[in-house]
Design a protein around this motif. Structure first.
Motif, PDB file in Angstrom:
ATOM      1  N   ALA A   9      -5.002  -1.978  -0.495  1.00  0.00           N
ATOM      2  CA  ALA A   9      -3.615  -1.547  -0.742  1.00  0.00           C
ATOM      3  C   ALA A   9      -3.259  -1.734  -2.218  1.00  0.00           C
ATOM      4  CB  ALA A   9      -2.647  -2.322   0.142  1.00  0.00           C
ATOM      5  N   ALA A  10      -3.968  -2.644  -2.891  1.00  0.00           N
ATOM      6  CA  ALA A  10      -3.720  -2.835  -4.329  1.00  0.00           C
ATOM      7  C   ALA A  10      -4.421  -1.738  -5.117  1.00  0.00           C
ATOM      8  CB  ALA A  10      -4.203  -4.203  -4.778  1.00  0.00           C
ATOM      9  N   THR A  73       2.503   6.070  -9.300  1.00  0.00           N
ATOM     10  CA  THR A  73       3.745   6.124  -8.527  1.00  0.00           C
ATOM     11  C   THR A  73       4.935   5.611  -9.337  1.00  0.00           C
ATOM     12  OG1 THR A  73       2.395   5.675  -6.575  1.00  0.00           O
ATOM     13  CG2 THR A  73       4.772   5.446  -6.323  1.00  0.00           C
ATOM     14  N   THR A  74       4.734   4.502 -10.034  1.00  0.00           N
ATOM     15  CA  THR A  74       5.809   3.892 -10.834  1.00  0.00           C
ATOM     16  C   THR A  74       6.381   4.907 -11.826  1.00  0.00           C
ATOM     17  OG1 THR A  74       4.696   1.770 -10.631  1.00  0.00           O
ATOM     18  CG2 THR A  74       6.354   1.964 -12.372  1.00  0.00           C
ATOM     19  N   HIS A 101       8.553  -1.630  -2.319  1.00  0.00           N
ATOM     20  CA  HIS A 101       7.858  -2.254  -3.450  1.00  0.00           C
ATOM     21  C   HIS A 101       8.862  -2.332  -4.602  1.00  0.00           C
ATOM     22  CE1 HIS A 101       5.044  -2.279  -6.910  1.00  0.00           C
ATOM     23  NE2 HIS A 101       4.132  -2.730  -6.068  1.00  0.00           N
ATOM     24  N   SER A 103       8.757  -1.404  -7.473  1.00  0.00           N
ATOM     25  CA  SER A 103       8.839  -0.186  -8.284  1.00  0.00           C
ATOM     26  C   SER A 103       9.724   0.871  -7.623  1.00  0.00           C
ATOM     27  CB  SER A 103       7.450   0.378  -8.576  1.00  0.00           C
ATOM     28  OG  SER A 103       6.879   0.896  -7.403  1.00  0.00           O
ATOM     29  N   ASN A 153       3.743  -1.385   1.735  1.00  0.00           N
ATOM     30  CA  ASN A 153       2.530  -2.062   1.250  1.00  0.00           C
ATOM     31  C   ASN A 153       2.420  -3.478   1.790  1.00  0.00           C
ATOM     32  OD1 ASN A 153       4.692  -3.097  -0.397  1.00  0.00           O
ATOM     33  ND2 ASN A 153       3.151  -3.836  -1.833  1.00  0.00           N
ATOM     34  N   ASP A 178       8.112   7.563  -1.592  1.00  0.00           N
ATOM     35  CA  ASP A 178       7.085   6.801  -2.296  1.00  0.00           C
ATOM     36  C   ASP A 178       5.858   6.792  -1.393  1.00  0.00           C
ATOM     37  OD1 ASP A 178       5.361   4.813  -3.073  1.00  0.00           O
ATOM     38  OD2 ASP A 178       6.889   3.272  -3.364  1.00  0.00           O
ATOM     39  N   ALA A 180       2.776   5.941  -2.191  1.00  0.00           N
ATOM     40  CA  ALA A 180       1.662   5.164  -2.770  1.00  0.00           C
ATOM     41  C   ALA A 180       0.706   4.650  -1.695  1.00  0.00           C
ATOM     42  CB  ALA A 180       2.204   3.998  -3.594  1.00  0.00           C
ATOM     43  N   GLN A 181       1.265   4.133  -0.599  1.00  0.00           N
ATOM     44  CA  GLN A 181       0.406   3.550   0.445  1.00  0.00           C
ATOM     45  C   GLN A 181      -0.002   4.576   1.490  1.00  0.00           C
ATOM     46  OE1 GLN A 181      -1.036   0.695   0.371  1.00  0.00           O
ATOM     47  NE2 GLN A 181       0.062  -0.114  -1.386  1.00  0.00           N
ATOM     48  N   SER A 201      -0.264   7.325  -6.310  1.00  0.00           N
ATOM     49  CA  SER A 201      -1.112   6.827  -7.405  1.00  0.00           C
ATOM     50  C   SER A 201      -2.561   7.222  -7.166  1.00  0.00           C
ATOM     51  CB  SER A 201      -1.056   5.294  -7.470  1.00  0.00           C
ATOM     52  OG  SER A 201       0.261   4.850  -7.698  1.00  0.00           O
ATOM     53  N   HIS A 203      -5.210   5.736  -8.353  1.00  0.00           N
ATOM     54  CA  HIS A 203      -6.139   4.605  -8.206  1.00  0.00           C
ATOM     55  C   HIS A 203      -6.198   4.037  -6.792  1.00  0.00           C
ATOM     56  CE1 HIS A 203      -3.251   1.187  -8.087  1.00  0.00           C
ATOM     57  NE2 HIS A 203      -2.461   2.043  -8.699  1.00  0.00           N
ATOM     58  N   LYS A 204      -5.199   4.344  -5.975  1.00  0.00           N
ATOM     59  CA  LYS A 204      -5.249   3.863  -4.575  1.00  0.00           C
ATOM     60  C   LYS A 204      -5.947   4.879  -3.671  1.00  0.00           C
ATOM     61  CE  LYS A 204      -0.782   1.440  -4.867  1.00  0.00           C
ATOM     62  NZ  LYS A 204      -1.065   0.026  -5.049  1.00  0.00           N
ATOM     63  N   ARG A 337      -5.269 -10.114  -0.776  1.00  0.00           N
ATOM     64  CA  ARG A 337      -4.185 -10.427  -1.711  1.00  0.00           C
ATOM     65  C   ARG A 337      -3.264 -11.440  -1.052  1.00  0.00           C
ATOM     66  NH1 ARG A 337       0.318  -6.688  -4.932  1.00  0.00           N
ATOM     67  NH2 ARG A 337       1.214  -8.484  -5.996  1.00  0.00           N
ATOM     68  N   ARG A 357      -2.741 -10.905   2.784  1.00  0.00           N
ATOM     69  CA  ARG A 357      -2.772  -9.500   3.209  1.00  0.00           C
ATOM     70  C   ARG A 357      -4.199  -8.954   3.158  1.00  0.00           C
ATOM     71  NH1 ARG A 357      -0.175  -4.911  -0.531  1.00  0.00           N
ATOM     72  NH2 ARG A 357      -2.056  -5.443  -1.697  1.00  0.00           N
TER      73      ARG A 357
HETATM   74  N1  7TS Z   1       4.985   1.823  -4.152  1.00  0.00           N
HETATM   75  C1  7TS Z   1       4.253   1.178  -3.215  1.00  0.00           C
HETATM   76  C2  7TS Z   1       4.627   1.314  -1.762  1.00  0.00           C
HETATM   77  C3  7TS Z   1       3.153   0.417  -3.624  1.00  0.00           C
HETATM   78  O1  7TS Z   1       2.423  -0.193  -2.702  1.00  0.00           O
HETATM   79  C4  7TS Z   1       2.831   0.316  -4.998  1.00  0.00           C
HETATM   80  C5  7TS Z   1       1.710  -0.542  -5.490  1.00  0.00           C
HETATM   81  C6  7TS Z   1       3.615   1.027  -5.906  1.00  0.00           C
HETATM   82  C7  7TS Z   1       4.688   1.754  -5.442  1.00  0.00           C
HETATM   83  C8  7TS Z   1       3.330   1.044  -7.356  1.00  0.00           C
HETATM   84  O2  7TS Z   1       2.155   1.746  -7.617  1.00  0.00           O
HETATM   85  P1  7TS Z   1       1.544   1.837  -9.093  1.00  0.00           P
HETATM   86  O3  7TS Z   1       0.215   2.466  -8.887  1.00  0.00           O
HETATM   87  O4  7TS Z   1       2.471   2.656  -9.892  1.00  0.00           O
HETATM   88  O5  7TS Z   1       1.470   0.419  -9.588  1.00  0.00           O
HETATM   89  N2  7TS Z   1       1.317  -1.560  -4.592  1.00  0.00           N
HETATM   90  C9  7TS Z   1       0.484  -2.588  -4.853  1.00  0.00           C
HETATM   91  C10 7TS Z   1       0.124  -3.534  -3.890  1.00  0.00           C
HETATM   92  O6  7TS Z   1       0.486  -3.535  -2.729  1.00  0.00           O
HETATM   93  N3  7TS Z   1      -0.711  -4.424  -4.448  1.00  0.00           N
HETATM   94  O7  7TS Z   1      -0.892  -4.088  -5.738  1.00  0.00           O
HETATM   95  C11 7TS Z   1      -0.153  -2.949  -5.998  1.00  0.00           C
END
Ligand code: 7TS
Length: 384
Positions: A9-10, A73-74, A101, A103, A153, A178, A180-181, A201, A203-204, A337, A357
């Protein structure tokens, strides 16, 4: 000891095709895009537009120019939150959920500070599910934008975003998802969802860090002002007045992460090759197996037990601090994590300092889950 990687998830691990594609880009066509008229620049420019099309198909966007490349995502959330400054006035509402999150909280708080708007928060129940009756009560004509995650997340909850989108649209509010997950597990259909924005994102999703996507409906992207000024986002510049480029370039100032965009396309193609249905089905077996095995441990406290979940298991052991467990299982070769996962309000709601987690990807195995369970049991013995 072999590494068990349960911090997906990171960020995800990268398949060999992705690593090779990065090397291939820099070895064969590295040049700046949209600028030179030379052949190499043209090759790089063309290569950068290919993933935009594959991502358009992947998320089922209506137009290619609705797909913006971001750093993640940020970046996508900040771009929209910044652009909404001109649409809000004091007394308006922005809505997020209790399981965001940071962000997807902070940029909206900053927007509220700039405009005098207020923040509403959709509460959640003790399982980590959003309470839709409360959402129904909060949403009104004063709500201008709702921003929620598709999947949490910290808890793994899959949120009822279609319901939220339809209700928000009924009062004229825009909706930002959002993703991201969600993007590593689910293929979003932005037209079927009818969301106004969807961010994720790279990278995920098996792609490079510093790459990402913001989908926006054409009508919104036309209305929003540019986020950053600079090269490539203009039509014409004089000291008196600058006019902006059309979509998507209006939002892509400066030299982008060219390799990142191209290779994100490789990563998305790779995931589609594995198949999102296969990924979801396999990860679900990992989730069920992991949940069942972890629950056999005495003192196991799962945090987040929603009916709809992806392969994230957040937990604590009764009477033991999550950091202690995380540190010990790390010494046993297992990467999980620990902490608040950049979702402090979630931890506050559960009155805990954090969780351990374990987040699974399609390349994880049940044997690795067995190793986690053994390690957690050992850590528990050592700490009690
Ligand atoms: N939104 C969610 C739901 C996320 O899980 C994360 C990052 C972000 C936004 C931000 O993503 P970024 O790629 O812009 O940083 N989540 C995590 C996590 O759960 N552990 O490390 C980063």
């Amino acid at each position: 000891i072999p590494l068990v990687y349960f911090d997906n998830a990171a960020t995800s691990q990268k398949p060999q095709v992705v690593i090779d594609a990065i090397s291939k880009y820099y070895t064969t066509i590295n040049a700046n895009i949209h600028r030179g008229v030379h052949t190499l620049s043209q090759l790089a420019t063309d290569a950068y537009e290919v993933p935009r099309q594959s991502i358009q198909r992947h998320i089922n966007a209506k137009h290619t120019h609705e797909v913006l490349f971001t750093s993640g995502t940020t970046h996508g959330i900040n771009l929209v939150a910044s652009g909404f400054t001109q649409f809000l006035k004091p007394g308006d509402y922005v809505m997020v959920s209790a399981m965001e999150h940071h962000s997807n909280i902070v940029p909206w708080q900053m927007l509220c500070e700039r405009t005098g708007a207020n923040l509403h928060v959709i509460p959640m129940n003790e399982k980590g599910e959003l309470i839709m009756e409360e959402f129904d009560k909060l949403i009104s004509e004063k709500t201008k934008i709702v921003s929620v995650n598709h999947i949490s997340n910290a808890l793994g909850t899959i949120n009822p975003i279609k319901y939220i989108i339809d209700k928000a649209h009924a009062v004229g509010a825009a909706v930002f998802i959002d993703g991201a997950q969600a993007a590593p597990h689910i293929r979003p259909d932005v037209q079927a969802l009818d969301c106004d924005f969807y961010a994720f994102s790279g990278h995920k999703t098996c792609g490079p860090t510093g790459s990402g996507v913001l989908y926006g409906k054409e009508e919104w992207l036309e209305k929003l002002p540019p986020y950053q000024g600079g090269g490539e986002m203009i039509k014409e510049v004089t000291f008196e007045k600058t006019t902006y480029a059309g979509l998507p370039h209006k939002f892509e100032a400066g030299t982008p992460h060219i390799a990142g965009g191209i290779v994100l396309g490789t990563a998305i193609d790779y995931l589609n090759g594995v198949g999102f249905d296969n990924i979801a089905a396999y990860e679900h077996t990992l989730l069920e197996y992991g949940t069942q095995k972890l629950l056999e441990i005495d003192g196991m406290e799962l945090v987040g037990t929603a009916a709809e979940k992806t392969s994230v298991i957040s937990f604590n052991l009764k009477g033991i601090h999550p950091y202690d467990v995380g540190t010990l299982v790390d010494k046993m070769g297992i990467a999980v994590r620990t902490g608040h996962h950049c979702a402090q309000p979630v931890m506050n709601a559960f009155c805990i300092p954090g969780t351990i987690r374990a987040s699974f990807a399609f390349y994880n195995t049940v044997e690795e889950i067995d190793a986690l369970v053994t390690a957690v049991k050992k850590a528990q013995m050592m700490l009690s």
